[in-house]
Structure formats: structure tokens, C-alpha cells
Design an enzyme around this catalytic site. Structure first.
Site, PDB file in Angstrom:
ATOM      1  N   LYS A 280       4.718   4.662 -18.041  1.00 39.25           N
ATOM      2  CA  LYS A 280       3.300   4.366 -17.856  1.00 39.25           C
ATOM      3  C   LYS A 280       2.468   5.117 -18.880  1.00 39.25           C
ATOM      4  O   LYS A 280       2.696   6.296 -19.131  1.00 39.25           O
ATOM      5  CB  LYS A 280       2.853   4.759 -16.448  1.00 39.25           C
ATOM      6  CG  LYS A 280       2.677   3.603 -15.507  1.00 39.25           C
ATOM      7  CD  LYS A 280       2.025   4.035 -14.218  1.00 39.25           C
ATOM      8  CE  LYS A 280       1.744   2.827 -13.336  1.00 39.25           C
ATOM      9  NZ  LYS A 280       1.076   3.203 -12.086  1.00 39.25           N
ATOM     10  N   GLU A 365       1.395  -1.529   4.105  1.00 38.71           N
ATOM     11  CA  GLU A 365       0.299  -1.399   5.058  1.00 38.71           C
ATOM     12  C   GLU A 365       0.725  -1.743   6.482  1.00 38.71           C
ATOM     13  O   GLU A 365       0.277  -1.103   7.443  1.00 38.71           O
ATOM     14  CB  GLU A 365      -0.864  -2.302   4.635  1.00 38.71           C
ATOM     15  CG  GLU A 365      -1.600  -1.840   3.393  1.00 38.71           C
ATOM     16  CD  GLU A 365      -0.940  -2.272   2.091  1.00 38.71           C
ATOM     17  OE1 GLU A 365      -1.426  -1.876   1.026  1.00 38.71           O
ATOM     18  OE2 GLU A 365       0.079  -3.016   2.155  1.00 38.71           O
ATOM     19  N   ARG A 393      -3.566  -7.130   5.176  1.00 39.68           N
ATOM     20  CA  ARG A 393      -2.126  -7.358   5.222  1.00 39.68           C
ATOM     21  C   ARG A 393      -1.513  -6.859   6.529  1.00 39.68           C
ATOM     22  O   ARG A 393      -0.371  -7.182   6.837  1.00 39.68           O
ATOM     23  CB  ARG A 393      -1.456  -6.649   4.034  1.00 39.68           C
ATOM     24  CG  ARG A 393      -2.167  -6.885   2.707  1.00 39.68           C
ATOM     25  CD  ARG A 393      -1.378  -6.362   1.540  1.00 39.68           C
ATOM     26  NE  ARG A 393      -0.349  -7.309   1.163  1.00 39.68           N
ATOM     27  CZ  ARG A 393       0.486  -7.138   0.148  1.00 39.68           C
ATOM     28  NH1 ARG A 393       0.429  -6.041  -0.568  1.00 39.68           N
ATOM     29  NH2 ARG A 393       1.387  -8.044  -0.145  1.00 39.68           N
TER      30      ARG A 393
END
Length: 625
Positions: A280, A365, A393
């Protein structure tokens, strides 16, 4: 510049190796320069430059279908499909989205924005391809973080059963795998996908199957032995055991190596996972050192990586962070849960001070909510900190696992309302509608930073499911002299006059204050009531204000369908109160990306638009009475 040669899809295939390496560097410089001005997702995009280039070399767009999980890492993909000019208006109203959008390009196969969806969508494309008799390839890209989402495993379980080509790219920017294991895995991966090997394996299996009684046993024994050997040397056996061919790990910054592996992967008659290692923020030191800070970056100074503007006032997330630290200090039963958003939701300080009471469950979630329900059933006071758009969700878990049992779980709902540049998939416009439909749920919304603090204290000491929703951005510091104690189901009358009453929810109290001031200046009496509780609504106060007001105007930063205003209107109608009701809310539509103030004006919930609507309604009422 090599980048100038990229005008349309597949132009990259005209470049030689030297030009490809130069293009990678130019793309990184381009992204750093543009995002330093506009803001956007930087670290994730810098990490997948070579990966994206390799995919565009190995596949043909738009015939082949490329699906990006979440999609915030698709900037290079947009560049390689001829959208370079769009970066001047990236994430601005009417400009190019920061995520893949089917209406934006034929090369964007699926609209994404939330995690762990790409394998499911890709598998759908694969099945449709085969049913329709097409021959195109389908490739789904998913990150190691997104693999913490349960939906990804549901899709993998399904993908392991297919007998047709489907390429899954695992973009791993965190896991460390030793060189020896990687080399052996690469060698065996090449052997497994070689045409000669596959043909030999199929021939042997077919021959043994013809032997009566013992043939099937011999095939099974060979498979067991092969699997046992692979278990020792192949890190991807988890995928292999699901029926998915595993290739890798591959250097995610070596274009030629990835192209070779992708071309081999396209030969597999089944689902194949290519494990790619990337870094990253690659190529920009501040982003490499602080990838989380540059996940969704504000405009920054390229030389230092520091934001161009420094905040001098706290935002609502900062306020939540402070109160959570204090609540954790005062009550050892308070625990905090996040779904891979410790910094984004403001729980980092709590995690540092109370590590044994902080839980990051990954991008999951649904699990976070049921996990919290278990804690609440056992006597703890769990606080689930989550963005409004991500709580969608876990609707079933909120309803089924928390509210049916009436368990004391606190939902701290950040970014409730319009959030701006991330667009439709991130606007927090539906939580009021879906939460108010659930029995046993209590919902509050603060008007300013102090009320958020008071409401969180109230919520932690409440009994039963309770949600506190608050917006993204700078915390409002007005009306600080109005701070009565939070009482269950009771609103706050800030200004009391006859005529018009503004009944505002949360962030809209600030707007209502501006509307009231304008109405007063042009001669209209106007009351202002801070709803505080959005479920249950304060029926007593509504009945009282109906006696001396002609018009109740509800204001909320939520879609109109199923929202706060509709509940107020229903109560007025059911009880026969002699008062008109005007609902000010978000229209029944998805709101695209753009500056929040501009979006509010576009959808008619800014102070000026609201004032005009109220005056028109009030004049009409006056003519009819």
C-alpha cells in the site's frame, strides 16, 4: 510521456517492457499530483498500479469483465480505459466517481463501494456468460481485508463447485510469506496449470475410472496423497480444499510475472485464485509509512504529505472518541466494537487505553452486531461504532439478534446523512428508515457536540437497543446554552412562538436555526424544537405545539420514505390534530458524489430552499383559512 499514449481501452498492449515500467512511474506521479489537489483514495491506488497494468495486458476490455471489490483502488483502471481528463473533476458534483460506475464506462462491469462483493458479482457474470454462450473471461479482484467479510466466503464456497473458468485475484498488501514457501508454491502452481499436466491428470483419472470396484478407490487414494503433499508446501490449501485452484504468491509489482500467471489462470477449467503481494502506498513515502492516513486523503502537500488545511475545531467523530474514552474509564462493563474502522469511527483512543475491551472484527458488520448481542446478553455494555451506510449490511442481525431479545446494544452511527465525495454507496440516508421500523429500537440524534456527549452517556446507561446517529464533519458548537438533561422520549423546545414550528432532527437543527432567523427577519413567527428522540417521537409535545401553530415543518437528513417526518405525519393524522405538516427530507433517490453543501442545495434541504418552501406553504394555508 507514455501516459499520453493511453487514450482508450487496450492501448497499454501497444507498449514495450521499457515503456511499461515508465508508465507505472508516470501513473504514480499523476495520481499523487491529482489527489493532492482533489483528495481521494491514494494509498490503495498506489499499491495496485502494476497489478492493474498486468490485468489490462492479460485481459481484453470491455469484452472481458473486471470487477473491483470496494472499488476505491480503481483509479489506474480508469486511467488505462481513457479517463485521464476526468481526474480534474474527480469526486466532484457532476464529475468522475471515485468508484467504478457502469454508466461511466463500458469497462466498469459492476458498481461497487462496499466490501466483499466482487466474487459474488463475478460468479454471476460467469454463469450468465456460460448460459448465453459467450467466451469472455471474468476476473474479480478482492483484498485481504475484504476477505474478512463473510459474503466473500459464501461466494468462494459457491465458486469452488464450478467447472468453468473464473479468475479471482487476491490483492494481499499485508500478509508476509517466506521466500522458500513462495518459490515452491510458484513452481507447483505452474505445473498444475500446464496443459500437459491437466491432460495427463484427466487421462489417468478416466483410465482408472474404468477399472471395476478398485478404480474409484485408487482415484480417491491418489487425491488424498496429493492433497497431503500439497498441504505441506502450498500456503493456499484453504482455497484448494474448497475446490479453487491456488496460484501464488506472486510479486504484485512485477508486471511480466503477473501477466504470465494471469495467462495461465485463464486456462483453468474452474475457479482459480491468484495470490498477489502488493505494498500500500508504494512509490510515495508518506503513504507507505502511513497507509491508513492516505486511505481517504484530504488535499495534501506533496513534499510532506501533510494536509493543506488543519482543522481547528473537532468533528463529531472526535467528540465521540473523547466521550468513549471517558465512558471506558468510568465503567469497566463498557466495550467497543468496530468492523475494521478503528480510526475512522474514533475508537483508536479507546483501543489504546482499554485493549482488552476493544474488538476489531474485520470487515464483518453482521458478525459485529451479533457478537455485541452475545456480550450484552452476558451483562456487558457493548458499543458498536459503525458508519451509517455500513450498518445497512447488518439489518437482519439488528432486528433478529438484538431487538427481538431487547438486548442493550448501543449503536454509534457515524456519517449519518450526506457524506459527500464518496457518493451513493456511502451516503448515510437510510438508517432512520430501517431502524425506526424495528420494535424495541430507540433512536437519538444530537443537535451539537455537547448533546452527542450527553446522548452517549444516556445510551450507555439505557436498557435495551439504542442508536445515536450523527453526521460527518465539523461538530456544531451553536446553541451551547441549550442543554437540558436527556429524558427518554422527550424533545427540546428551543424557541416557542405561534405560527410556524420547525421540528428538526439532529444535524438539521443547525439548518433550522438559520431558517428561523430568516423567517423572523421577514416577519414570520417561528418556533424551533429539537426532536432529540426520533423513535419514539415526542407525541405529547407534538400535540401541544399543534394547538397554537398552523404548520409543523419536520427536517431530517434521511430519505423521506419511512423517515422521522412520516412518523410525525402519521401521528398527526391518526389523532386528528388541526395542523398542517410539511416534511423536509431527502427525495426518494440515490444521491451522487459532490460537496455536501452543494448536494444539500440540489436536494432542497439547505436553509434557502427550505425557507422558500415554508413561505409558500404558509401563504397557501393563510389563503385557505
Amino acid at each position: 510521456m507514455i501516459l499520453e499514449k493511453i487514450d482508450q481501452p487496450n492501448d497499454i498492449k501497444k507498449l514495450n517492457n521499457e515503456e511499461l515500467h515508465q508508465l507505472a512511474e508516470e501513473i504514480r506521479r499523476f495520481l499523487i499530483e491529482k489527489i493532492s489537489i482533489s483528495g481521494g483514495h491514494l494509498a490503495s491506488n498506489l499499491g495496485v498500479v502494476e497489478l492493474t497494468m498486468a490485468m489490462h495486458l492479460a485481459f481484453s476490455l470491455p469484452e472481458d469483465k473486471m470487477i473491483w471489490d470496494v472499488g476505491h483502488q480503481a483509479y489506474t483502471h480508469k486511467l488505462l480505459t481513457g479517463r485521464k481528463a476526468g481526474f480534474d473533476e474527480l469526486r466532484k458534483f457532476g464529475g468522475m466517481s471515485g468508484f467504478p460506475k457502469r454508466k461511466e464506462s463500458d469497462c466498469d462491469s459492476f458498481d461497487t463501494g462496499h466490501s466483499s462483493t466482487s466474487i459474488s458479482a463475478g460468479l454471476g457474470y460467469v454463469m450468465a456468460r456460460d448460459i448465453l454462450g459467450c467466451t469472455n473471461k471474468v476476473v474479480s479482484v478482492i483484498g485481504d481485508g475484504a476477505l474478512t467479510g463473510g459474503m466473500a466466503y459464501e461466494a468462494l464456497n459457491n465458486a469452488g463447485q464450478i467447472k468453468t473458468n473464473f479468475v479471482i485475484v487476491l490483492n494481499d498488501n499485508e500478509m508476509s510469506i517466506s521466500q522458500n514457501v513462495g518459490a515452491i508454491s510458484k513452481m507447483l502452481g505452474n505445473i498444475r496449470t500446464a496443459s500437459a499436466y491437466n491432460e495427463l491428470k484427466n487421462d489417468v483419472t478416466a483410465t482408472l475410472a474404468k477399472i471395476p470396484v478398485y478404480g474409484d478407490r485408487m482415484i480417491q487414494k491418489i487425491k488424498q496423497t496429493k492433497s497431503s503433499l500439497k498441504q505441506l508446501v502450498i500456503p493456499g490449501m484453504f482455497f484448494e480444499n474448497m475446490g479453487i485452484t491456488y496460484l501464488g504468491p506472486v510479486d504484485g509489482h512485477n508486471i511480466q510475472q503477473m501477466v504470465r500467471v494471469f495467462r495461465e489462470a485463464k486456462k483453468v477449467n474452474g475457479a482459480v485464485l491468484v495470490h498477489v503481494l502488493t505494498k500500500k502506498g508504494r512509490g510515495y513515502l508518506p503513504a507507505e509509512r502511513h497507509p491508513a492516513r492516505f486511505h481517504g486523503a484530504e488535499p495534501f502537500q506533496i513534499e510532506t504529505g501533510l494536509p493543506k488545511s488543519r482543522r481547528t475545531t473537532p468533528n463529531y467523530t472526535d467528540v465521540f472518541s473523547t466521550i468513549m474514552r471517558k465512558l471506558g474509564d468510568r465503567d469497566d462493563k463498557v466495550v467497543a466494537i468496530t468492523a475494521a474502522m478503528a480510526e475512522g469511527t474514533g475508537l483508536k483512543r479507546f483501543a489504546n487505553m482499554f485493549p482488552e475491551r476493544f474488538f476489531d472484527v474485520g470487515i464483518a458488520e453482521e458478525h459485529a452486531v451479533t457478537f455485541a448481542a452475545g456480550m450484552a446478553a452476558a451483562g456487558l455494555k457493548p458499543v458498536v461504532a459503525v458508519y451509517s451506510s455500513f450498518l445497512q449490511r447488518a439489518y437482519d442481525q439488528v432486528l433478529h439478534d438484538v431487538c427481538i431479545q431487547n438486548l442493550h446494544v448501543v449503536f454509534a452511527i457515524d456519517r449519518a446523512g450526506l457524506v459527500g465525495s464518496d457518493g451513493e454507496t456511502h451516503q448515510g440516508l437510510f438508517d432512520l428508515s430501517f431502524l425506526t421500523s424495528i420494535p424495541n429500537m430507540t433512536i437519538l440524534a444530537p443537535k451539537n457536540m455537547w448533546e452527542l456527549s450527553d446522548m452517549m452517556k444516556f445510551a450507555v446507561n439505557f436498557e435495551g437497543p439504542i442508536a445515536v446517529r450523527y453526521p460527518r464533519g465539523t461538530a456544531y458548537q451553536g446553541l451551547h446554552d441549550f442543554r437540558p438533561p436527556v429524558e427518554y422520549g422527550k424533545s427540546e423546545i428551543i424557541y416557542d412562538e405561534d405560527g410556524i414550528v420547525l421540528l428538526a432532527a439532529g444535524s438539521m437543527v443547525k439548518v433550522a436555526e438559520q431558517v428561523r432567523q430568516t423567517l423572523k427577519e421577514i416577519g414570520y413567527n417561528c418556533s424551533l424544537v429539537n426532536a432529540r428522540f426520533l423513535k419514539p417521537i415526542d407525541e405529547k409535545t407534538i400535540s401541544e405545539i399543534a394547538k397554537d401553530h398552523k404548520l409543523i415543518v419536520t427536517l431530517e437528513e434521511n430519505v423521506i420514505n419511512g423517515g422521522f417526518g412520516e412518523h410525525v405525519l402519521r401521528y398527526v393524522n391518526e389523532t386528528g390534530l388541526d395542523v398542517a405538516v410539511r416534511i423536509i427530507a431527502i427525495p426518494d433517490e440515490y444521491i451522487e458524489h459532490g460537496n455536501v453543501d452543494l448536494l444539500k442545495k440540489e436536494v432542497g434541504i439547505d436553509a434557502e430552499s427550505i425557507t422558500k418552501r415554508i413561505i409558500a406553504d404558509y401563504i397557501l394555508l393563510g389563503e385557505n383559512t
